[in-house]
Design a protein around this motif. Structure first.
Motif, mmCIF file in Angstrom:
data_model
loop_
_atom_site.group_PDB
_atom_site.id
_atom_site.type_symbol
_atom_site.label_atom_id
_atom_site.label_comp_id
_atom_site.label_asym_id
_atom_site.label_seq_id
_atom_site.Cartn_x
_atom_site.Cartn_y
_atom_site.Cartn_z
ATOM 1 N N GLN A 15 78.268 -61.316 -2.537
ATOM 2 C CA GLN A 15 77.981 -61.479 -4.030
ATOM 3 C C GLN A 15 78.409 -62.598 -4.736
ATOM 4 N N LEU A 16 79.488 -63.396 -4.433
ATOM 5 C CA LEU A 16 80.253 -64.179 -5.078
ATOM 6 C C LEU A 16 79.181 -65.629 -4.711
ATOM 7 N N THR A 17 78.704 -65.649 -3.693
ATOM 8 C CA THR A 17 77.872 -66.600 -3.485
ATOM 9 C C THR A 17 76.769 -66.558 -4.286
ATOM 10 N N MET A 18 76.035 -65.602 -4.330
ATOM 11 C CA MET A 18 74.966 -65.409 -5.141
ATOM 12 C C MET A 18 75.301 -65.462 -6.591
ATOM 13 N N ASP A 19 76.487 -65.172 -6.951
ATOM 14 C CA ASP A 19 76.724 -65.372 -8.602
ATOM 15 C C ASP A 19 76.923 -66.815 -8.904
ATOM 16 N N ILE A 20 77.716 -67.767 -7.854
ATOM 17 C CA ILE A 20 77.856 -68.984 -7.960
ATOM 18 C C ILE A 20 76.592 -69.754 -8.158
ATOM 19 N N LEU A 21 75.730 -69.351 -7.088
ATOM 20 C CA LEU A 21 74.390 -70.083 -7.243
ATOM 21 C C LEU A 21 73.776 -70.072 -8.344
ATOM 22 N N MET A 22 73.566 -68.675 -9.027
ATOM 23 C CA MET A 22 73.029 -68.646 -10.346
ATOM 24 C C MET A 22 73.666 -69.350 -11.273
ATOM 25 N N GLU A 23 75.103 -69.306 -11.578
ATOM 26 C CA GLU A 23 75.846 -69.955 -12.784
ATOM 27 C C GLU A 23 75.541 -71.479 -12.679
ATOM 28 N N GLU A 24 75.385 -71.749 -11.295
ATOM 29 C CA GLU A 24 75.424 -73.397 -11.274
ATOM 30 C C GLU A 24 73.905 -73.850 -11.323
ATOM 31 N N GLY A 25 73.019 -73.016 -11.659
ATOM 32 C CA GLY A 25 71.727 -73.277 -11.748
ATOM 33 C C GLY A 25 70.905 -73.619 -10.501
ATOM 34 N N ALA A 26 71.423 -73.046 -9.346
ATOM 35 C CA ALA A 26 70.425 -73.283 -8.286
ATOM 36 C C ALA A 26 69.217 -72.538 -8.423
ATOM 37 N N PRO B 245 69.684 -56.278 3.884
ATOM 38 C CA PRO B 245 68.222 -56.503 3.468
ATOM 39 C C PRO B 245 67.705 -56.705 2.080
ATOM 40 N N GLU B 246 68.319 -55.780 1.162
ATOM 41 C CA GLU B 246 68.036 -55.590 -0.270
ATOM 42 C C GLU B 246 68.310 -56.919 -0.904
ATOM 43 N N MET B 247 69.574 -57.475 -0.530
ATOM 44 C CA MET B 247 70.088 -58.762 -1.109
ATOM 45 C C MET B 247 68.894 -59.946 -0.827
ATOM 46 N N ALA B 248 68.407 -59.955 0.401
ATOM 47 C CA ALA B 248 67.515 -61.030 0.984
ATOM 48 C C ALA B 248 66.325 -60.934 0.158
ATOM 49 N N GLU B 249 65.678 -59.452 -0.388
ATOM 50 C CA GLU B 249 64.713 -59.513 -1.397
ATOM 51 C C GLU B 249 64.875 -59.883 -2.519
ATOM 52 N N GLU B 250 66.219 -59.900 -3.158
ATOM 53 C CA GLU B 250 66.536 -60.541 -4.246
ATOM 54 C C GLU B 250 66.682 -62.092 -4.111
ATOM 55 N N TYR B 251 67.031 -62.568 -3.050
ATOM 56 C CA TYR B 251 67.128 -64.079 -3.171
ATOM 57 C C TYR B 251 65.770 -64.703 -2.960
ATOM 58 N N VAL B 252 64.699 -63.921 -2.138
ATOM 59 C CA VAL B 252 63.564 -64.581 -2.440
ATOM 60 C C VAL B 252 62.882 -64.205 -3.594
ATOM 61 N N LYS B 253 63.084 -63.419 -4.570
ATOM 62 C CA LYS B 253 62.526 -63.284 -5.730
ATOM 63 C C LYS B 253 63.256 -64.372 -6.570
ATOM 64 N N LEU B 254 64.321 -64.864 -6.460
ATOM 65 C CA LEU B 254 65.099 -66.036 -7.185
ATOM 66 C C LEU B 254 64.468 -67.382 -6.794
ATOM 67 N N GLY B 255 63.926 -67.414 -5.589
ATOM 68 C CA GLY B 255 63.150 -68.708 -5.024
ATOM 69 C C GLY B 255 64.053 -69.301 -3.971
ATOM 70 N N ALA B 256 64.671 -68.311 -3.386
ATOM 71 C CA ALA B 256 65.575 -68.918 -2.115
ATOM 72 C C ALA B 256 64.573 -68.642 -0.723
ATOM 73 N N THR B 257 65.183 -69.094 0.201
ATOM 74 C CA THR B 257 64.587 -68.947 1.620
ATOM 75 C C THR B 257 65.754 -68.590 2.653
ATOM 76 N N ILE B 258 65.335 -67.644 3.189
ATOM 77 C CA ILE B 258 65.884 -66.640 4.407
ATOM 78 C C ILE B 258 65.964 -67.318 5.745
ATOM 79 N N SER B 259 67.158 -67.836 6.149
ATOM 80 C CA SER B 259 67.137 -68.759 7.535
ATOM 81 C C SER B 259 67.953 -67.766 8.480
ATOM 82 N N LEU B 260 67.078 -67.370 9.617
ATOM 83 C CA LEU B 260 67.919 -66.364 10.646
ATOM 84 C C LEU B 260 67.892 -67.026 12.103
ATOM 85 N N GLY B 261 68.887 -66.947 12.848
ATOM 86 C CA GLY B 261 69.054 -67.352 13.975
ATOM 87 C C GLY B 261 69.397 -66.234 15.009
#
Ligand SMILES: [Zn+2]
Length: 300
Positions: free
Chosen positions: A135-146, A204-220
């Motif tokens: 959650q903190l990662t997402m919060d900081i990304l949003m706060e810093e305009g990512a 998985p729910e947060m992945a959906e949120e990230y996609v809505k924000l414009g992020a890309t999910i990278s999996l290995g």
């Protein structure tokens, strides 16, 4: 055709000879591009050296949260300078890692914020490492305009969900990364914030949120593991247009090679698993994921 969107050919424990031998193996494999990711200034220099040595190698430069208690502002300036290299395609890997102890959490956040600001200033893609700090990662990304509209406007749009499936307009593109629509129908596009959630390990729910924000999910590798159900579910819920394939080599070797030192071309096993999850052929999946990688990192 395979793309490893997060790997460490620059790994400090490899001798020059071992690195050359690994490069020769890569040249014999189906890999067409790798992103050689730095975790500090010296590894960024090696990653750029690798990108000079090999056509198929591009670099990401940045300081990993593990270095949060030792980095200096001079190091950030050095990353800024290195980011000007023509084959430095992203700022990374940067982020938060709260797996080990709690004593440097403040410094990690500060280092993370400084490098998001750097990526915004340089208008570059961002490659995120996040462990036990979802959650903190997402919060900081949003706060810093990512994920700001301003940032999205710097990058070309990407294909909308569903457009890369077989038979969809644009899905028969001949050259990966060049999203031109087939026939008369225009290819539907959506904004892209160019933020790569490397080895995504959130819900998985947060992945959906990230996609809505414009992020890309990278999996290995984890999507191939028996205990990797969460990552596999994130892959299932993320439209293939917003997925990248990666290894994080030399860490996290996929099944059936789990436990060995990982290698970039083992990404094949990740892509085979993604193909099963998506119900597509291996060939189609590898073609789309390679196109996604070329597009995300602006590989000419
Ligand atoms: Zn990594």
């Amino acid at each position: 055709m395979l793309f490893d969107a997060h790997t460490h050919l620059n790994f400090e424990k490899l001798t020059d000879e071992e690195r050359r031998a690994l490069a020769a193996e890569i040249e014999e494999s189906q890999l067409v591009y790798i992103i050689d990711v730095a975790d500090c200034v010296s590894s960024a220099k090696q990653a750029l050296q690798d990108s000079d040595d090999y056509d198929w190698c591009y670099a990401a430069v940045g300081i990993h949260p593990d270095h949060a208690s030792v980095y200096t502002d001079g190091d950030i300036e050095e990353i800024r300078r290195l980011a000007a290299h023509p084959k430095a395609m992203a700022i990374g890997e940067i982020g938060l890692d709260f797996y080990y102890g709690t004593d440097d959490r403040e410094e990690q956040q500060e280092l993370f914020r400084k490098q998001i600001r750097l990526a915004n200033e340089l208008r570059m893609p961002i490659m995120i490492h996040s462990r036990d700090a979802n959650q903190l990662t997402m919060d900081i990304l949003m706060e810093e305009g990512a994920f700001s509209e301003e940032r999205k406007a710097w990058f070309p749009d990407r294909p909308a969900p569903g457009t890369m499936a077989p038979g969809a307009p644009g899905s028969d593109m001949k050259i990966p990364g060049e999203y031109t629509a087939a026939g008369d129908e225009p290819l539907r596009l959506v904004p892209d914030a160019r933020v790569q959630m490397h080895c995504y390990s959130g819900s998985p729910e947060m992945a959906e949120e990230y996609v809505k924000l414009g992020a890309t999910i990278s999996l290995g590798g984890p999507i191939t593991f028996k205990n990797g159900k969460k990552a596999a579910e994130a892959a299932r819920r993320t439209p293939i247009e917003f997925l990248l394939s990666e290894t994080d080599a030399p860490y996290m070797a996929p099944e059936p090679l789990r436990g060995r030192p990982n290698k970039p071309y083992y990404v094949e096993h990740v892509v085979r698993r993604m193909a099963m999850i998506k119900g597509l052929s291996y060939e189609e999946t590898s073609r789309i994921l390679t196109g996604n990688g070329k597009h995300f990192f602006d590989i000419p």
